[in-house]
Design a protein around this motif. Sequence first.
Motif, PDB file in Angstrom:
ATOM      1  N   SER A 293       0.822  -1.206   0.000  1.00  0.00           N
ATOM      2  CA  SER A 293       0.000   0.000   0.000  1.00  0.00           C
ATOM      3  C   SER A 293       0.856   1.257   0.000  1.00  0.00           C
ATOM      4  N   LEU A 294       1.901   1.263   0.810  1.00  0.00           N
ATOM      5  CA  LEU A 294       2.798   2.426   0.862  1.00  0.00           C
ATOM      6  C   LEU A 294       3.484   2.657  -0.476  1.00  0.00           C
ATOM      7  N   VAL A 295       3.927   1.578  -1.108  1.00  0.00           N
ATOM      8  CA  VAL A 295       4.619   1.696  -2.395  1.00  0.00           C
ATOM      9  C   VAL A 295       3.669   2.198  -3.476  1.00  0.00           C
ATOM     10  N   LEU A 296       2.473   1.623  -3.531  1.00  0.00           N
ATOM     11  CA  LEU A 296       1.524   2.038  -4.563  1.00  0.00           C
ATOM     12  C   LEU A 296       1.081   3.487  -4.364  1.00  0.00           C
ATOM     13  N   ARG A 297       0.873   3.885  -3.114  1.00  0.00           N
ATOM     14  CA  ARG A 297       0.503   5.280  -2.871  1.00  0.00           C
ATOM     15  C   ARG A 297       1.634   6.214  -3.292  1.00  0.00           C
ATOM     16  N   ALA A 298       2.869   5.826  -3.004  1.00  0.00           N
ATOM     17  CA  ALA A 298       4.020   6.634  -3.423  1.00  0.00           C
ATOM     18  C   ALA A 298       4.083   6.728  -4.939  1.00  0.00           C
ATOM     19  N   PHE A 299       3.817   5.617  -5.607  1.00  0.00           N
ATOM     20  CA  PHE A 299       3.845   5.615  -7.076  1.00  0.00           C
ATOM     21  C   PHE A 299       2.768   6.536  -7.647  1.00  0.00           C
ATOM     22  N   PHE A 300       1.561   6.477  -7.072  1.00  0.00           N
ATOM     23  CA  PHE A 300       0.476   7.314  -7.581  1.00  0.00           C
ATOM     24  C   PHE A 300       0.779   8.801  -7.357  1.00  0.00           C
ATOM     25  N   TYR A 301       1.295   9.132  -6.185  1.00  0.00           N
ATOM     26  CA  TYR A 301       1.634  10.537  -5.932  1.00  0.00           C
ATOM     27  C   TYR A 301       2.772  11.002  -6.832  1.00  0.00           C
ATOM     28  N   PHE A 302       3.729  10.131  -7.083  1.00  0.00           N
ATOM     29  CA  PHE A 302       4.838  10.485  -7.967  1.00  0.00           C
ATOM     30  C   PHE A 302       4.320  10.766  -9.374  1.00  0.00           C
ATOM     31  N   ASP A 303       3.375   9.965  -9.838  1.00  0.00           N
ATOM     32  CA  ASP A 303       2.775  10.209 -11.151  1.00  0.00           C
ATOM     33  C   ASP A 303       2.015  11.538 -11.173  1.00  0.00           C
ATOM     34  N   LEU A 304       1.304  11.843 -10.093  1.00  0.00           N
ATOM     35  CA  LEU A 304       0.590  13.117 -10.009  1.00  0.00           C
ATOM     36  C   LEU A 304       1.548  14.298 -10.077  1.00  0.00           C
ATOM     37  N   ILE A 305       2.662  14.194  -9.367  1.00  0.00           N
ATOM     38  CA  ILE A 305       3.642  15.284  -9.372  1.00  0.00           C
ATOM     39  C   ILE A 305       4.249  15.455 -10.764  1.00  0.00           C
ATOM     40  N   LYS A 306       4.535  14.343 -11.435  1.00  0.00           N
ATOM     41  CA  LYS A 306       5.106  14.445 -12.781  1.00  0.00           C
ATOM     42  C   LYS A 306       4.156  15.166 -13.721  1.00  0.00           C
ATOM     43  N   ALA A 307       2.849  14.929 -13.560  1.00  0.00           N
ATOM     44  CA  ALA A 307       1.874  15.513 -14.473  1.00  0.00           C
ATOM     45  C   ALA A 307       1.482  16.936 -14.081  1.00  0.00           C
ATOM     46  N   TRP A 308       1.383  17.221 -12.772  1.00  0.00           N
ATOM     47  CA  TRP A 308       0.769  18.468 -12.317  1.00  0.00           C
ATOM     48  C   TRP A 308       1.661  19.311 -11.423  1.00  0.00           C
ATOM     49  N   GLY A 309       2.810  18.792 -10.985  1.00  0.00           N
ATOM     50  CA  GLY A 309       3.642  19.576 -10.073  1.00  0.00           C
ATOM     51  C   GLY A 309       3.094  19.520  -8.665  1.00  0.00           C
ATOM     52  N   ASP A 310       2.727  20.664  -8.131  1.00  0.00           N
ATOM     53  CA  ASP A 310       2.193  20.743  -6.767  1.00  0.00           C
ATOM     54  C   ASP A 310       0.714  20.354  -6.772  1.00  0.00           C
ATOM     55  N   VAL A 311       0.357  19.362  -5.983  1.00  0.00           N
ATOM     56  CA  VAL A 311      -1.022  18.863  -5.923  1.00  0.00           C
ATOM     57  C   VAL A 311      -1.460  18.805  -4.461  1.00  0.00           C
ATOM     58  N   PRO A 312      -2.747  18.701  -4.189  1.00  0.00           N
ATOM     59  CA  PRO A 312      -3.198  18.541  -2.801  1.00  0.00           C
ATOM     60  C   PRO A 312      -2.598  17.284  -2.175  1.00  0.00           C
ATOM     61  N   MET A 313      -2.161  17.417  -0.947  1.00  0.00           N
ATOM     62  CA  MET A 313      -1.536  16.295  -0.241  1.00  0.00           C
ATOM     63  C   MET A 313      -2.505  15.786   0.818  1.00  0.00           C
ATOM     64  N   ARG A 314      -2.807  14.507   0.731  1.00  0.00           N
ATOM     65  CA  ARG A 314      -3.680  13.918   1.750  1.00  0.00           C
ATOM     66  C   ARG A 314      -3.125  12.547   2.126  1.00  0.00           C
ATOM     67  N   PHE A 315      -2.626  12.430   3.340  1.00  0.00           N
ATOM     68  CA  PHE A 315      -2.090  11.158   3.814  1.00  0.00           C
ATOM     69  C   PHE A 315      -2.865  10.630   5.024  1.00  0.00           C
ATOM     70  N   GLN A 316      -3.996  11.279   5.306  1.00  0.00           N
ATOM     71  CA  GLN A 316      -4.881  10.811   6.365  1.00  0.00           C
ATOM     72  C   GLN A 316      -6.294  10.720   5.808  1.00  0.00           C
ATOM     73  N   PRO A 317      -7.149   9.832   6.353  1.00  0.00           N
ATOM     74  CA  PRO A 317      -8.536   9.745   5.885  1.00  0.00           C
ATOM     75  C   PRO A 317      -9.256  11.081   6.069  1.00  0.00           C
ATOM     76  N   ILE A 318     -10.285  11.309   5.263  1.00  0.00           N
ATOM     77  CA  ILE A 318     -11.064  12.540   5.363  1.00  0.00           C
ATOM     78  C   ILE A 318     -11.707  12.655   6.745  1.00  0.00           C
ATOM     79  N   GLY A 319     -12.183  11.540   7.278  1.00  0.00           N
ATOM     80  CA  GLY A 319     -12.756  11.553   8.622  1.00  0.00           C
ATOM     81  C   GLY A 319     -14.097  12.248   8.685  1.00  0.00           C
ATOM     82  N   GLU A 320     -14.469  12.675   9.887  1.00  0.00           N
ATOM     83  CA  GLU A 320     -15.785  13.248  10.110  1.00  0.00           C
ATOM     84  C   GLU A 320     -15.894  14.677   9.610  1.00  0.00           C
ATOM     85  N   THR A 321     -14.765  15.345   9.380  1.00  0.00           N
ATOM     86  CA  THR A 321     -14.818  16.753   8.981  1.00  0.00           C
ATOM     87  C   THR A 321     -15.335  16.923   7.567  1.00  0.00           C
ATOM     88  N   GLY A 322     -15.213  15.870   6.750  1.00  0.00           N
ATOM     89  CA  GLY A 322     -15.662  15.972   5.367  1.00  0.00           C
ATOM     90  C   GLY A 322     -14.854  16.969   4.556  1.00  0.00           C
TER      91      GLY A 322
END
Length: 410
Positions: free
Chosen positions: A3-32
């Motif tokens: 899971s850690l590796v795949l998440r790192a891979f997906f974020y790396f792909d996002l950075i390659k395509a878009w540069g700075d993107v929203p970072m979320r490493f915790q669940p959305i939780g109750e705050t929505g």
Amino acid sequence: GESLVLRAFFYFDLIKAWGDVPMRFQPIGETGDVNKPRSDRDEIYKQIIADLEEAVDYVDWPGEGVRTGTVTRVNKAFAYGLLARVCLSAAGYAQRPDEGRIGTGDIGSNRRSKLVEAGQEWGDNILYTKALDACKAVIAKENVCVKLEGSFEEIWRDMMKRQVSAGGETLFVIPFADNRGQWMNNYAIRHATADKYCGKAGAGGTIGPVPTLFYEYDKADRRRDVTCIPYRWNGGKQELENVQKWYCGKYRYEWMNDVISGNDCGIKPILMRYADVLLMAAEAANELNDLPYAKEQLRKVRFRAFKSNNTVDAYLDAIGSKDAMFKAIYRERMLEFSCEQIRKQDLIRWGLYVEAMTTERRAQVADPRWHANKSYADGIADYTEYRHNWYPIPSKELATNFSIKQNPLW
């Protein structure tokens, strides 16, 4: 670990395509809290580098565990390789907004992160050290859990037959199901009509190498005729294409075990090979001024391409400086990884993308050989010095095809 590796891979792909993107490493939780602003990509890099350094302790080497008996699952070699790839990109150039201007639409400039400056968190070449250490961990398992295949062509024949197994050169593939993915429909040699190899007319050929790539290879380089293909299939026969159109021979319907009749092919494209780890090790070592080690890793990849100790040794002996080694790695990665979705990011992180697109490539295509409507015959008639280097050696099937065999160009 996976899971850690795949998440790192997906974020790396996002950075390659878009540069700075929203970072979320915790669940959305109750705050929505669904909508988040862009985050500094360096903060994302720091997180996924730490995640990958943690993940390597959780996953097995290729073939050592039940889950790593196939390269469709994450293994330790891929985790280390991805760690090296991320570190090299984080250390390199990118189009970055000015400081404090992330998310404002500020174009910024093509620059490296300020964190790599002396005294900063990534100063003193720490990212190159991390990349080299990661590559060395994989290289230590050479011929045990990973290896270079003896034949460059066999890598792609095996991929076409879906026979890629753990413990070889392929470290990870995109795990498409058998009836998913349109890789061949885009990358394969074009089949203008349905035939015994491809059941769909107009399949393949959407994406391929630029015409000039063929001439970047030495005539003795065995990768050339696998990578650069000047013909297409039409009516079950091979016919020469227009000089401006080339295909990537790493992907061929004729190498598959089954006939594909739709857009989806089920091919599992290779995401990382051991050759990449070796050349990343050479690059990182060169940045850290270890030229002998860099040459040692480059030699392995180069030897497979030429199968000649004398040729490869003479080439390496001529590399006498850090700059010369970088130029050698620059070319080797181009020749080794064409059509593997690696080159563009290499050029960006080296700060050479614009130069390569606007100066180097433009100068090549401005050559009269590449003028519009220029045919192969015209090119050979006008440039006899290229007569022996204009076409790859034809395959047996191509050479025995009567219409091609009678072509005076052969």
